[in-house]
Design an enzyme around this catalytic site. Structure first.
Site, PDB file in Angstrom:
ATOM      1  CD  GLU A 193      -6.101   8.393   5.160  1.00  0.00           C
ATOM      2  OE1 GLU A 193      -6.471   7.227   4.901  1.00  0.00           O
ATOM      3  OE2 GLU A 193      -4.975   8.844   4.888  1.00  0.00           O
ATOM      4  CE1 TYR A 224      -0.258   5.361  16.799  1.00  0.00           C
ATOM      5  CE2 TYR A 224       1.087   4.145  15.235  1.00  0.00           C
ATOM      6  CZ  TYR A 224       0.825   4.543  16.525  1.00  0.00           C
ATOM      7  OH  TYR A 224       1.635   4.113  17.541  1.00  0.00           O
ATOM      8  CD  GLN A 233      -2.497  16.301  -3.346  1.00  0.00           C
ATOM      9  OE1 GLN A 233      -2.749  17.347  -3.965  1.00  0.00           O
ATOM     10  NE2 GLN A 233      -3.424  15.548  -2.821  1.00  0.00           N
ATOM     11  CB  ALA A 270       5.724   5.315  11.042  1.00  0.00           C
ATOM     12  N   GLY A 282       2.027  -0.764   8.781  1.00  0.00           N
ATOM     13  CA  GLY A 282       2.878   0.431   8.768  1.00  0.00           C
ATOM     14  C   GLY A 282       4.051   0.194   7.849  1.00  0.00           C
ATOM     15  CG  ASP A 283       4.993   2.615   4.610  1.00  0.00           C
ATOM     16  OD1 ASP A 283       4.640   1.581   4.007  1.00  0.00           O
ATOM     17  OD2 ASP A 283       4.549   3.747   4.361  1.00  0.00           O
ATOM     18  CE  LYS A 290      -4.335  -6.639   4.855  1.00  0.00           C
ATOM     19  NZ  LYS A 290      -3.673  -5.312   4.752  1.00  0.00           N
ATOM     20  CG  HIS A 347      -5.649   5.215   9.989  1.00  0.00           C
ATOM     21  ND1 HIS A 347      -5.109   5.400   8.730  1.00  0.00           N
ATOM     22  CD2 HIS A 347      -6.956   5.535   9.875  1.00  0.00           C
ATOM     23  CE1 HIS A 347      -6.062   5.806   7.898  1.00  0.00           C
ATOM     24  NE2 HIS A 347      -7.190   5.904   8.571  1.00  0.00           N
ATOM     25  CB  ALA A 355      -1.905  -5.610   8.695  1.00  0.00           C
TER      26      ALA A 355
HETATM   27  P1  FAD Z   1       0.185  -5.921   5.396  1.00  0.00           P
HETATM   28  O1  FAD Z   1      -1.213  -6.287   5.107  1.00  0.00           O
HETATM   29  O2  FAD Z   1       0.867  -6.596   6.539  1.00  0.00           O
HETATM   30  O3  FAD Z   1       1.029  -6.175   4.049  1.00  0.00           O
HETATM   31  C1  FAD Z   1       2.340  -5.656   3.909  1.00  0.00           C
HETATM   32  C2  FAD Z   1       3.087  -6.486   2.872  1.00  0.00           C
HETATM   33  O4  FAD Z   1       3.371  -7.772   3.414  1.00  0.00           O
HETATM   34  C3  FAD Z   1       2.307  -6.745   1.589  1.00  0.00           C
HETATM   35  O5  FAD Z   1       3.232  -6.742   0.526  1.00  0.00           O
HETATM   36  C4  FAD Z   1       1.725  -8.142   1.795  1.00  0.00           C
HETATM   37  O6  FAD Z   1       1.492  -8.818   0.569  1.00  0.00           O
HETATM   38  C5  FAD Z   1       2.840  -8.800   2.600  1.00  0.00           C
HETATM   39  N1  FAD Z   1       2.374  -9.851   3.507  1.00  0.00           N
HETATM   40  C6  FAD Z   1       1.304  -9.842   4.312  1.00  0.00           C
HETATM   41  N2  FAD Z   1       1.223 -10.986   5.018  1.00  0.00           N
HETATM   42  C7  FAD Z   1       2.297 -11.736   4.674  1.00  0.00           C
HETATM   43  C8  FAD Z   1       2.789 -13.013   5.063  1.00  0.00           C
HETATM   44  N3  FAD Z   1       2.136 -13.770   5.955  1.00  0.00           N
HETATM   45  N4  FAD Z   1       3.937 -13.472   4.491  1.00  0.00           N
HETATM   46  C9  FAD Z   1       4.602 -12.732   3.572  1.00  0.00           C
HETATM   47  N5  FAD Z   1       4.172 -11.503   3.158  1.00  0.00           N
HETATM   48  C10 FAD Z   1       3.047 -11.031   3.702  1.00  0.00           C
HETATM   49  N6  FAD Z   1       0.657   3.975   7.233  1.00  0.00           N
HETATM   50  C11 FAD Z   1       0.891   4.626   8.416  1.00  0.00           C
HETATM   51  O7  FAD Z   1       2.040   4.640   8.902  1.00  0.00           O
HETATM   52  N7  FAD Z   1      -0.128   5.252   9.092  1.00  0.00           N
HETATM   53  C12 FAD Z   1      -1.412   5.266   8.628  1.00  0.00           C
HETATM   54  O8  FAD Z   1      -2.299   5.837   9.258  1.00  0.00           O
HETATM   55  C13 FAD Z   1      -1.684   4.604   7.387  1.00  0.00           C
HETATM   56  N8  FAD Z   1      -2.937   4.569   6.870  1.00  0.00           N
HETATM   57  C14 FAD Z   1      -3.181   3.868   5.703  1.00  0.00           C
HETATM   58  C15 FAD Z   1      -4.505   3.803   5.211  1.00  0.00           C
HETATM   59  C16 FAD Z   1      -4.782   3.118   4.029  1.00  0.00           C
HETATM   60  C17 FAD Z   1      -6.225   3.050   3.538  1.00  0.00           C
HETATM   61  C18 FAD Z   1      -3.727   2.498   3.305  1.00  0.00           C
HETATM   62  C19 FAD Z   1      -4.029   1.774   2.017  1.00  0.00           C
HETATM   63  C20 FAD Z   1      -2.430   2.560   3.779  1.00  0.00           C
HETATM   64  C21 FAD Z   1      -2.132   3.234   4.982  1.00  0.00           C
HETATM   65  N9  FAD Z   1      -0.836   3.295   5.509  1.00  0.00           N
HETATM   66  C22 FAD Z   1      -0.601   3.967   6.703  1.00  0.00           C
HETATM   67  C23 FAD Z   1       0.285   2.707   4.782  1.00  0.00           C
HETATM   68  C24 FAD Z   1       0.552   1.245   5.221  1.00  0.00           C
HETATM   69  O9  FAD Z   1       1.010   1.243   6.570  1.00  0.00           O
HETATM   70  C25 FAD Z   1       1.621   0.675   4.286  1.00  0.00           C
HETATM   71  O10 FAD Z   1       1.103   0.518   2.995  1.00  0.00           O
HETATM   72  C26 FAD Z   1       2.310  -0.585   4.775  1.00  0.00           C
HETATM   73  O11 FAD Z   1       3.492  -0.772   4.000  1.00  0.00           O
HETATM   74  C27 FAD Z   1       1.479  -1.861   4.650  1.00  0.00           C
HETATM   75  O12 FAD Z   1       0.498  -1.904   5.585  1.00  0.00           O
HETATM   76  P2  FAD Z   1      -0.617  -3.095   5.536  1.00  0.00           P
HETATM   77  O13 FAD Z   1      -1.405  -2.973   6.766  1.00  0.00           O
HETATM   78  O14 FAD Z   1      -1.321  -3.092   4.249  1.00  0.00           O
HETATM   79  O15 FAD Z   1       0.382  -4.351   5.615  1.00  0.00           O
END
Ligand code: FAD
Length: 288
Positions: free
Chosen positions: A17, A52, A213, A54, A111-112, A166, A80, A126
């Protein structure tokens, strides 16, 4: 080639990454980033994923530009893409750009949720982005997973239930959040299998090479720190070279055990550091 081909022969993958670097909040011009990417490409990883940022701006074009460059050098690239701060029209525009650039692999993320950027209404999770991209077609979709549970999830089992959503929506491959305790990953693997998740899961490994870090990563993602890790880092925290070597050795030990236990692949959070990535590749390439 698309991502699904990689896992067909059951050999563990080793992927990287990278992130589009910024200086004073502004993206560094791409031509200054390419030499670092070229060094990483020369290590011949299975693929390189590009994060990517935010908050919109030109982030998506920068991610796409780096992906294009990596692909032009003969290594598979993955963009991403986050959705929580984007409307459908924004996502359509990015998908169009990726498609016209020949980038077929997307890591689809929520995304956060950050305090100064109010989320838009089209995508809350997601899984909704994954369904949206799946319906459009033409992309291989990957998603993130969390061996110790996502930081906002009430518990790991609930988080895995959402992970299954997902996969059901079209994610064909998962990349894990970083972790320092392999036993957490092995437990997660059992729970995901029991939940009917059968897609390849790459283990995310972050070689920790400086003290800043460690503090940053743990505050962001909440990964637990085994005593062995904390003691090693504390012992060498005032000796940067020793800390770097100890961090690399710790990551290599994690990877050796993961491969011995049949992991689908390892995704290295390189922090754009070709030196560290090379040391790891040199140590584990004969195991792949
Ligand atoms: P989701 O899968 O949507 O989950 C987020 C939260 O919502 C989880 O707690 C999940 O349990 C909950 N949830 C999901 N679906 C539901 C539902 N239907 N009802 C209620 N709760 C639900 N961030 C960036 O900004 N840019 C990047 O490039 C980036 N790359 C990443 C790469 C990796 C490998 C990882 C592990 C993380 C990365 N992140 C990145 C961080 C990521 O965006 C955050 O961790 C974010 O908070 C969650 O993203 P997600 O896609 O896992 O979310």
């Amino acid at each position: 080639m698309i991502m699904s081909e990689l896992f067909k022969d059951k050999k563990p993958t080793l992927s990287f990454e990278v992130f589009p670097p910024k200086k004073d909040g502004v993206h560094i011009p791409l031509e200054k980033v390419f030499p670092t990417m070229d060094e990483l490409v020369s290590l011949n990883p299975s693929f390189i994923s590009v994060t990517y940022g935010a908050g919109g701006g030109k982030g998506d074009s920068v991610t796409c530009g780096i992906c294009r460059h990596i692909a032009s050098k003969g290594v598979l690239s993955m963009a991403h893409l986050t959705c929580v701060n984007s409307a459908k029209e924004d996502i359509d525009r990015i998908l169009d750009e990726l498609e016209s650039s020949g980038i077929e692999n997307i890591l689809a993320l929520r995304g956060d949720i950050v305090p100064n950027i109010p989320p838009k209404k089209d995508f809350s999770y997601a899984s909704q982005l994954i369904s949206y991209i799946s319906e459009r077609g033409g992309f291989h979709i990957s998603a993130a997973c969390y061996p110790e549970g996502h930081i906002n999830a009430p518990d790991l089992v609930t988080d895995i239930r959402h992970l299954k959503e997902k996969v059901d929506a079209g994610a064909e491959h998962l990349i894990s959040q970083l972790f320092f305790d392999n036993s957490a990953f092995f437990r997660f693997r059992e729970l995901t299998a029991a939940a009917g998740i059968n897609v390849p899961i790459e283990a995310g490994i972050m070689p920790v090479v400086n003290k800043k870090q460690i503090e940053r990563m743990v505050s962001i993602c909440g990964a637990s720190l085994p005593a062995k890790f904390s003691h090693t880092m504390a012992r060498f925290e005032n000796n940067p070279e020793a800390l770097r070597d100890a961090g690399i050795a710790y990551a290599v030990n994690q990877i050796v055990e993961l491969i011995a236990e049949g992991v689908d692949g390892v995704h290295i959070y390189t922090m754009n550091n070709p030196y560290v990535a090379k040391r790891i590749c040199d140590s584990v390439s004969s195991l792949l």
